[in-house]
Scaffold this active site. Structure first.
Site, mmCIF file in Angstrom:
data_model
loop_
_atom_site.group_PDB
_atom_site.id
_atom_site.type_symbol
_atom_site.label_atom_id
_atom_site.label_comp_id
_atom_site.label_asym_id
_atom_site.label_seq_id
_atom_site.Cartn_x
_atom_site.Cartn_y
_atom_site.Cartn_z
ATOM 1 C CB CYS A 113 61.190 32.529 21.145
ATOM 2 S SG CYS A 113 60.633 30.942 20.527
ATOM 3 C CG HIS A 258 64.594 32.906 19.124
ATOM 4 N ND1 HIS A 258 64.969 31.822 19.885
ATOM 5 C CD2 HIS A 258 63.445 32.540 18.491
ATOM 6 C CE1 HIS A 258 64.079 30.856 19.729
ATOM 7 N NE2 HIS A 258 63.148 31.260 18.891
ATOM 8 C CG ASN A 288 62.861 27.579 18.355
ATOM 9 O OD1 ASN A 288 63.310 27.901 19.450
ATOM 10 N ND2 ASN A 288 61.824 28.174 17.799
HETATM 11 N N1 ACO Z 1 58.117 18.091 6.180
HETATM 12 C C1 ACO Z 1 57.571 18.122 4.953
HETATM 13 N N2 ACO Z 1 56.562 18.936 4.615
HETATM 14 C C2 ACO Z 1 56.115 19.773 5.571
HETATM 15 C C3 ACO Z 1 56.649 19.806 6.876
HETATM 16 C C4 ACO Z 1 57.687 18.891 7.167
HETATM 17 N N3 ACO Z 1 58.270 18.830 8.371
HETATM 18 N N4 ACO Z 1 55.971 20.730 7.581
HETATM 19 C C5 ACO Z 1 55.070 21.287 6.774
HETATM 20 N N5 ACO Z 1 55.141 20.701 5.554
HETATM 21 C C6 ACO Z 1 54.352 20.977 4.359
HETATM 22 C C7 ACO Z 1 53.084 21.708 4.675
HETATM 23 O O1 ACO Z 1 52.093 20.796 5.086
HETATM 24 C C8 ACO Z 1 52.764 22.358 3.361
HETATM 25 O O2 ACO Z 1 52.169 21.376 2.517
HETATM 26 P P1 ACO Z 1 50.976 21.810 1.524
HETATM 27 O O3 ACO Z 1 51.566 22.843 0.611
HETATM 28 O O4 ACO Z 1 50.659 20.507 0.848
HETATM 29 O O5 ACO Z 1 49.885 22.330 2.403
HETATM 30 C C9 ACO Z 1 54.134 22.646 2.759
HETATM 31 O O6 ACO Z 1 55.070 21.839 3.511
HETATM 32 C C10 ACO Z 1 54.555 24.085 2.851
HETATM 33 O O7 ACO Z 1 54.303 24.545 4.131
HETATM 34 P P2 ACO Z 1 54.484 26.033 4.492
HETATM 35 O O8 ACO Z 1 53.875 26.277 5.841
HETATM 36 O O9 ACO Z 1 54.101 26.904 3.358
HETATM 37 O O10 ACO Z 1 56.053 26.131 4.642
HETATM 38 P P3 ACO Z 1 56.909 27.394 4.977
HETATM 39 O O11 ACO Z 1 57.794 27.685 3.854
HETATM 40 O O12 ACO Z 1 56.063 28.522 5.509
HETATM 41 O O13 ACO Z 1 57.810 26.872 6.172
HETATM 42 C C11 ACO Z 1 58.014 26.897 8.555
HETATM 43 C C12 ACO Z 1 57.207 26.410 7.351
HETATM 44 C C13 ACO Z 1 59.414 26.338 8.471
HETATM 45 C C14 ACO Z 1 57.347 26.381 9.809
HETATM 46 C C15 ACO Z 1 58.067 28.425 8.542
HETATM 47 O O14 ACO Z 1 56.793 28.951 8.334
HETATM 48 C C16 ACO Z 1 58.633 29.017 9.809
HETATM 49 O O15 ACO Z 1 59.773 28.782 10.175
HETATM 50 N N6 ACO Z 1 57.862 29.846 10.499
HETATM 51 C C17 ACO Z 1 58.349 30.511 11.707
HETATM 52 C C18 ACO Z 1 58.494 29.614 12.861
HETATM 53 C C19 ACO Z 1 59.040 30.386 14.033
HETATM 54 O O16 ACO Z 1 59.772 31.349 13.882
HETATM 55 N N7 ACO Z 1 58.683 30.060 15.227
HETATM 56 C C20 ACO Z 1 59.261 30.962 16.236
HETATM 57 C C21 ACO Z 1 58.862 31.011 17.391
HETATM 58 S S1 ACO Z 1 58.797 29.517 18.221
HETATM 59 C C22 ACO Z 1 58.264 29.939 19.798
HETATM 60 O O17 ACO Z 1 58.066 31.049 20.194
HETATM 61 C C23 ACO Z 1 57.939 28.793 20.640
#
Ligand code: ACO
Length: 331
Positions: A113, A258, A288
């Site tokens: 990224c 980003h 993304n």
């Molecule tokens: N649909 C439904 N439920 C989902 C999904 C989905 N697509 N994905 C995960 N869940 C579930 C999980 O399994 C979890 O279930 P559980 O509580 O039963 O275990 C629940 O949703 C909550 O998951 P969390 O991980 O707590 O969700 P969070 O609020 O942290 O959001 C997210 C997840 C959106 C991925 C967030 O953490 C995020 O955006 N992180 C940063 C990502 C990022 O910035 N990447 C950047 C760089 S990318 C690169 O460099 C290539």
């Protein structure tokens, strides 16, 4: 004093729009979950056979046309991607071949990224030193061919999209304008927190049946850790960019972070005390697109006429590696 200016920009996204609802046919997810956690409404996916170099080519032709330049006016290509068309050679040479530029150097940058900012840092140094005059800087990604479209992979599969953005860079002697600074960072302590394990030359064979069976070919992410680091490192990098040039957040006309998650962008905006007019987000439409995200957003900002000569543009990114960085540009 010679600085690097953005001569023109261009972007391309594939025609196929994939809505959040479409994912419900493959995995346990919902439009509501994806929108509220990420801000994403839809993303684009390549057609079968359409490659990162193909997308970059279209984006480049648009940027060349806007600049009134020919491909033969380009002296170097910096191609940023985490999803190269092939393991090797790098994708820059495939773009170069399409553009008909044999002999022109092609550097592939693999900084996820933060790729576009790493690439900008290199291109800026080349241009300032006089080594190359006009540099094509590319961010292009094809994620859709590498996602686990099952409930196991739902945390990542819904986040990413395909697309390409480019900038044509060149020297300016126009006092005060151009790239004021770039700052790039990395911390490999966290390399496995956003990671793709296979195929890998670190193991023999590079790709096994077991890799396919155990889904090791798909990326994995500790979303909460990435979120936490992204929302602190990006504001830090922006403050450093401003401090380096004796500026403050009030001087920013446009901030393009980003596009990883709308909630991260919103946290960064609040920490920097920026108004909603000072930030641009388009993750809603494209998800993304990793190295493509900043140049795609920049092209949309430029085409919308939201940057005038002399405005201060600030860019920031954070991603896998971990890698992060910022750039300040007097437009
Ligand atoms: N649909 C439904 N439920 C989902 C999904 C989905 N697509 N994905 C995960 N869940 C579930 C999980 O399994 C979890 O279930 P559980 O509580 O039963 O275990 C629940 O949703 C909550 O998951 P969390 O991980 O707590 O969700 P969070 O609020 O942290 O959001 C997210 C997840 C959106 C991925 C967030 O953490 C995020 O955006 N992180 C940063 C990502 C990022 O910035 N990447 C950047 C760089 S990318 C690169 O460099 C290539």
């Amino acid at each position: 004093m010679r600085r690097t200016e953005f001569i023109s920009t261009g972007m391309y996204v594939p025609e196929r729009v994939v809505t959040n609802d479409e994912f419900t046919q493959w995995m346990d997810t919902s439009d509501e979950w994806i929108r509220t956690r990420t801000g994403i409404v839809e993303r684009r996916w390549v057609a079968d056979g359409e490659t990162g170099a193909d997308m970059a080519y279209v984006a480049t032709t648009r940027a060349l046309e806007r600049a009134g330049l020919q491909a033969s006016d380009l002296d170097a290509i910096v191609y940023c991607t985490l999803s190269p068309d092939y393991f090797f050679p790098g994708t820059g040479v495939f773009l170069q071949r399409k553009l008909g530029l044999p002999g022109v150097p092609c550097l592939d940058v693999r900084n996820q990224c933060s790729g576009f900012l790493y690439g900008l840092s290199v291109a800026d140094a080349w241009i300032k030193s006089g080594q190359y005059r006009r540099v094509l800087l590319v961010g292009s990604e094809v994620h859709s061919t590498g996602m686990d479209l099952t409930t196991r992979g739902r945390d990542l599969a819904v986040l990413f999209g395909d697309g390409a953005g480019v900038a044509i860079l060149g020297p300016t002697e126009d006092g005060g304008r151009g790239v004021l600074s770039t700052h790039i960072f990395a911390d490999g302590t966290y390399a496995e927190l956003l990671f793709c394990d296979a195929p890998a030359s670190a193991r023999r064979p590079r790709l096994s049946h077991e890799d396919l069976d155990t889904a090791r070919i798909y990326p994995v992410m500790n979303g909460k850790e990435v979120f936490k680091h992204a929302s602190t490192r990006m504001p830090e990098a922006v403050q450093l960019a401003l401090k380096t040039s004796g500026l403050t957040t009030k001087d920013i006309k446009m901030f393009i972070p980003h596009q990883a998650n709308l909630r991260i962008a919103e946290m960064v905006r609040r920490q920097l005390d920026l108004s909603e007019d000072q930030i641009y987000n388009n993750i809603q439409k494209y998800g993304n697109t990793t190295a493509g995200s900043i140049p795609i957003a920049l092209d949309e900002v430029v085409q919308a006429g939201r940057l005038a000569r002399g405005d201060l543009l600030v860019l920031a990114a954070f991603g896998s590696g971990f890698t992060w960085g910022s750039a300040a540009i007097r437009w």
